[in-house]
Write a protein that holds these residues in place. Structure first.
Motif, PDB file in Angstrom:
ATOM      1  N   ASP A  33       4.814  32.012  -5.362  1.00  6.34           N
ATOM      2  CA  ASP A  33       4.173  32.773  -6.447  1.00  6.34           C
ATOM      3  C   ASP A  33       5.135  33.782  -7.084  1.00  6.34           C
ATOM      4  N   GLN A  34       6.113  34.263  -6.308  1.00  2.94           N
ATOM      5  CA  GLN A  34       7.092  35.215  -6.841  1.00  2.94           C
ATOM      6  C   GLN A  34       8.158  34.521  -7.690  1.00  2.94           C
ATOM      7  N   THR A  35       8.494  33.271  -7.334  1.00  3.05           N
ATOM      8  CA  THR A  35       9.554  32.567  -8.062  1.00  3.05           C
ATOM      9  C   THR A  35       9.021  31.707  -9.208  1.00  3.05           C
ATOM     10  N   ASN A  36       7.765  31.305  -9.140  1.00  2.00           N
ATOM     11  CA  ASN A  36       7.195  30.459 -10.200  1.00  2.00           C
ATOM     12  C   ASN A  36       7.331  31.056 -11.607  1.00  2.00           C
ATOM     13  N   PRO A  37       7.030  32.340 -11.797  1.00  3.60           N
ATOM     14  CA  PRO A  37       7.160  32.892 -13.160  1.00  3.60           C
ATOM     15  C   PRO A  37       8.591  32.804 -13.708  1.00  3.60           C
ATOM     16  N   VAL A  38       9.576  32.971 -12.835  1.00  2.56           N
ATOM     17  CA  VAL A  38      10.976  32.860 -13.267  1.00  2.56           C
ATOM     18  C   VAL A  38      11.232  31.451 -13.787  1.00  2.56           C
ATOM     19  N   LEU A  39      10.827  30.451 -13.013  1.00  2.00           N
ATOM     20  CA  LEU A  39      11.071  29.061 -13.392  1.00  2.00           C
ATOM     21  C   LEU A  39      10.212  28.639 -14.578  1.00  2.00           C
ATOM     22  N   LYS A  40       8.987  29.150 -14.625  1.00  2.87           N
ATOM     23  CA  LYS A  40       8.088  28.810 -15.728  1.00  2.87           C
ATOM     24  C   LYS A  40       8.687  29.264 -17.067  1.00  2.87           C
ATOM     25  N   SER A  41       9.378  30.383 -17.055  1.00  2.00           N
ATOM     26  CA  SER A  41       9.984  30.872 -18.294  1.00  2.00           C
ATOM     27  C   SER A  41      11.087  29.927 -18.790  1.00  2.00           C
ATOM     28  N   PHE A  42      11.587  29.057 -17.903  1.00  3.57           N
ATOM     29  CA  PHE A  42      12.581  28.045 -18.277  1.00  3.57           C
ATOM     30  C   PHE A  42      11.941  26.657 -18.386  1.00  3.57           C
ATOM     31  N   ASP A  43      10.628  26.603 -18.277  1.00  4.83           N
ATOM     32  CA  ASP A  43       9.846  25.373 -18.411  1.00  4.83           C
ATOM     33  C   ASP A  43      10.204  24.322 -17.362  1.00  4.83           C
ATOM     34  N   ILE A  44      10.429  24.768 -16.108  1.00  2.00           N
ATOM     35  CA  ILE A  44      10.602  23.818 -15.016  1.00  2.00           C
ATOM     36  C   ILE A  44       9.819  24.298 -13.797  1.00  2.00           C
ATOM     37  N   SER A  45       9.500  23.363 -12.916  1.00  2.00           N
ATOM     38  CA  SER A  45       8.764  23.675 -11.695  1.00  2.00           C
ATOM     39  C   SER A  45       9.744  23.942 -10.549  1.00  2.00           C
ATOM     40  N   ASN A  46       9.222  24.482  -9.461  1.00  2.00           N
ATOM     41  CA  ASN A  46      10.024  24.694  -8.251  1.00  2.00           C
ATOM     42  C   ASN A  46      10.668  23.390  -7.801  1.00  2.00           C
ATOM     43  N   GLU A  47       9.889  22.314  -7.838  1.00  2.00           N
ATOM     44  CA  GLU A  47      10.375  21.017  -7.375  1.00  2.00           C
ATOM     45  C   GLU A  47      11.472  20.472  -8.294  1.00  2.00           C
ATOM     46  N   GLN A  48      11.310  20.645  -9.606  1.00  2.00           N
ATOM     47  CA  GLN A  48      12.350  20.215 -10.548  1.00  2.00           C
ATOM     48  C   GLN A  48      13.621  21.035 -10.341  1.00  2.00           C
ATOM     49  N   PHE A  49      13.455  22.328 -10.102  1.00  2.00           N
ATOM     50  CA  PHE A  49      14.583  23.216  -9.822  1.00  2.00           C
ATOM     51  C   PHE A  49      15.315  22.745  -8.572  1.00  2.00           C
ATOM     52  N   ASN A  50      14.559  22.356  -7.549  1.00  2.00           N
ATOM     53  CA  ASN A  50      15.141  21.860  -6.305  1.00  2.00           C
ATOM     54  C   ASN A  50      15.981  20.602  -6.575  1.00  2.00           C
ATOM     55  N   VAL A  51      15.466  19.675  -7.379  1.00  2.00           N
ATOM     56  CA  VAL A  51      16.206  18.453  -7.724  1.00  2.00           C
ATOM     57  C   VAL A  51      17.502  18.813  -8.452  1.00  2.00           C
ATOM     58  N   LEU A  52      17.431  19.712  -9.410  1.00  2.00           N
ATOM     59  CA  LEU A  52      18.630  20.102 -10.156  1.00  2.00           C
ATOM     60  C   LEU A  52      19.679  20.724  -9.233  1.00  2.00           C
ATOM     61  N   ARG A  53      19.238  21.558  -8.301  1.00  2.00           N
ATOM     62  CA  ARG A  53      20.199  22.173  -7.374  1.00  2.00           C
ATOM     63  C   ARG A  53      20.825  21.130  -6.450  1.00  2.00           C
ATOM     64  N   ILE A  54      20.029  20.156  -6.027  1.00  2.00           N
ATOM     65  CA  ILE A  54      20.564  19.070  -5.195  1.00  2.00           C
ATOM     66  C   ILE A  54      21.644  18.314  -5.967  1.00  2.00           C
ATOM     67  N   LEU A  55      21.346  17.980  -7.217  1.00  2.00           N
ATOM     68  CA  LEU A  55      22.316  17.231  -8.034  1.00  2.00           C
ATOM     69  C   LEU A  55      23.564  18.059  -8.328  1.00  2.00           C
ATOM     70  N   ARG A  56      23.386  19.347  -8.561  1.00  2.00           N
ATOM     71  CA  ARG A  56      24.557  20.208  -8.785  1.00  2.00           C
ATOM     72  C   ARG A  56      25.438  20.216  -7.529  1.00  2.00           C
ATOM     73  N   GLY A  57      24.802  20.223  -6.375  1.00  2.00           N
ATOM     74  CA  GLY A  57      25.532  20.223  -5.111  1.00  2.00           C
ATOM     75  C   GLY A  57      26.351  18.959  -4.872  1.00  2.00           C
ATOM     76  N   LYS A  58      26.050  17.898  -5.606  1.00  2.00           N
ATOM     77  CA  LYS A  58      26.811  16.652  -5.485  1.00  2.00           C
ATOM     78  C   LYS A  58      28.152  16.741  -6.216  1.00  2.00           C
ATOM     79  N   LYS A  59      28.351  17.806  -6.987  1.00  2.00           N
ATOM     80  CA  LYS A  59      29.617  18.093  -7.681  1.00  2.00           C
ATOM     81  C   LYS A  59      30.143  16.897  -8.482  1.00  2.00           C
ATOM     82  N   GLY A  60      29.241  16.298  -9.273  1.00  2.00           N
ATOM     83  CA  GLY A  60      29.643  15.198 -10.144  1.00  2.00           C
ATOM     84  C   GLY A  60      29.471  13.820  -9.530  1.00  2.00           C
ATOM     85  N   SER A  61      29.281  13.753  -8.216  1.00  2.00           N
ATOM     86  CA  SER A  61      29.027  12.462  -7.573  1.00  2.00           C
ATOM     87  C   SER A  61      27.574  12.074  -7.816  1.00  2.00           C
TER      88      SER A  61
END
Length: 151
Positions: A33-61
């Motif tokens: 509930d504390q992080t949702n408003p931050v992500l909502k302002s960027f129009d993404i969900s917690n789960e979508q944010f998690n996917v993006l961070r996972i992909l960023r962690g692949k460093k281009g792979s």
């Protein structure tokens, strides 16, 4: 500081094991509930944010759906649907592997990286506020105990 019994509005003592489980579940929802408003302002969900961070962690792979699913915090997430939504927003690309046509490769786009760069300081601030009542030693102990709980 509100005790769990006060939050749940009960006068009946809660057995310690149940109180612990309820306290962790309640805290997880409170954190979301504390992080949702931050992500909502960027129009993404917690789960979508998690996917993006996972992909960023692949460093281009590339990653495949199973790689992403295995690393998700919420294992119940519909990874295919999450990736599809991120593709529509331009944050992720899905390609067929040229060497193995049955293999689907998923990459974060430059727009996805740009979005994360914009979100990161806001999430850092929210996480600092969430954990502000705990000292470094308390945070380390909490992390140790939560890891031990799951082992």
């Amino acid at each position: 500081m509100k005790e769990l019994e006060d939050i749940l509005q009960t006068n009946t003592p809660i057995p310690l094991n149940r109180k612990t489980v309820l306290n962790i579940a309640y805290s997880a929802i409170w954190i979301k509930d504390q992080t949702n408003p931050v992500l909502k302002s960027f129009d993404i969900s917690n789960e979508q944010f998690n996917v993006l961070r996972i992909l960023r962690g692949k460093k281009g792979s590339p990653a495949n759906l199973q790689d992403i699913q295995d690393r998700m915090i919420n294992k119940m997430s519909n990874t295919t649907r999450l990736v599809d939504k991120l593709i529509l927003k331009g944050y992720v690309e899905r390609n067929i592997c040229e060497k193995n046509r049955r293999k689907v490769e998923i990459f974060i786009t430059k727009e996805g990286l740009k979005l994360l760069k914009a979100i990161d300081p806001n999430i850092d601030k929210a996480e600092n506020e969430i954990s502000a009542n705990l000292s470094k030693d308390e945070l380390e102990t909490l992390n140790f105990l939560l890891t031990k709980l799951r082992s």
